[in-house]
Design a protein around this motif. Structure first.
Motif, short mmCIF file in Angstrom:
data_model
loop_
_atom_site.label_atom_id
_atom_site.label_comp_id
_atom_site.label_asym_id
_atom_site.label_seq_id
_atom_site.Cartn_x
_atom_site.Cartn_y
_atom_site.Cartn_z
N TRP A 118 -7.53 -1.16 10.62
CA TRP A 118 -8.60 -1.80 9.86
C TRP A 118 -9.15 -2.99 10.62
O TRP A 118 -10.36 -3.19 10.68
CB TRP A 118 -8.10 -2.28 8.51
N HIS A 155 -2.01 1.16 9.83
CA HIS A 155 -3.22 1.07 9.02
C HIS A 155 -3.85 -0.33 9.04
O HIS A 155 -5.05 -0.45 9.35
CB HIS A 155 -2.96 1.52 7.58
N ARG A 208 -6.67 -1.13 0.05
CA ARG A 208 -7.50 -0.96 1.25
C ARG A 208 -8.51 -2.10 1.29
O ARG A 208 -8.76 -2.76 0.29
CB ARG A 208 -8.23 0.39 1.23
N ALA A 252 0.81 -1.22 0.00
CA ALA A 252 0.00 0.00 0.00
C ALA A 252 0.84 1.26 0.00
O ALA A 252 0.31 2.36 -0.14
CB ALA A 252 -0.93 0.00 1.22
#
Length: 194
Positions: free
Chosen positions: A103, A99, A132, A89
């Motif tokens: 999540w 991140h 994502r 990412a």
């Protein structure tokens, strides 16, 4: 059989020998060593037993089935570590792992834990939006909340599904999320007799 015994012993599970010399394992030790959650072992509400808690031990056959299912899921190559996701990412060094873990905490994605490492499903990451979580995944996880643990969700995504015309949910998640959400709802509803 010997491989299963070694695998369970490697997880710290001690065998118990039955009256006829059959190797049995204490169900609570196997569940704990395989990181199966309370809901999986005791029913979603916590007060009514399901098929996993109705018998006090796992037989060699049951242990072999669990080990084989997990091995199949992990060897599918559809799993990434937090660091691998961060690199894909393009996250900076300062937030390399934040991140994916956020999540997970926000229930936008799930992980399976194996030998102390969390693995994220590659099929649940949408490259068109910067690797994502797929848009429909949070809805699927919401449907399964309290009904399936992370391994149960992984098994469901990896299995062919009659509601999806014999396709696996993981193969349709990115392109047809509404169908996958409907299949999850069908899974928890079960057969309705009229």
């Amino acid at each position: 059989m010997l491989v299963v015994l070694r695998e369970l012993k490697a997880l710290g599970v001690k065998p118990v020998f039955g009256d006829e010399g059959a190797t049995l394992f204490r169900r609570s030790e196997v569940l704990r060593s395989l990181n199966l959650d309370w809901n999986m072992a005791h029913g979603a509400s916590g007060d009514k037993p399901n098929e996993l808690s109705s018998v006090g031990t796992l037989t060699r056959t049951e242990g072999r089935m669990v080990a084989k299912a997990r091995k199949t899921v992990l060897e599918s190559g559809d799993w990434l570590t937090t660091a691998q996701i961060a690199r894909m990412a393009g996250f900076g060094d300062s937030n390399l792992r934040s991140h994916p873990n956020k999540w997970k905490n926000d229930e936008q994605i799930f992980t399976v834990r194996h030998r102390g490492v969390d693995y994220f499903p590659r099929y649940a990451l949408d490259g068109s939006i910067g690797c994502r979580p797929a848009k429909g995944l949070a809805s699927v996880l919401s449907v399964f909340h309290g009904r399936k643990d992370d391994w149960g969700i992984a098994y469901w995504f990896a299995s062919v599904n009659s509601f999806l015309g014999g396709k696996r949910p993981q193969d349709l998640l990115l392109d047809q999320p509404d169908r996958v959400i409907a299949a999850a709802e069908d899974e928890v509803t079960g057969v309705v007799h009229g």
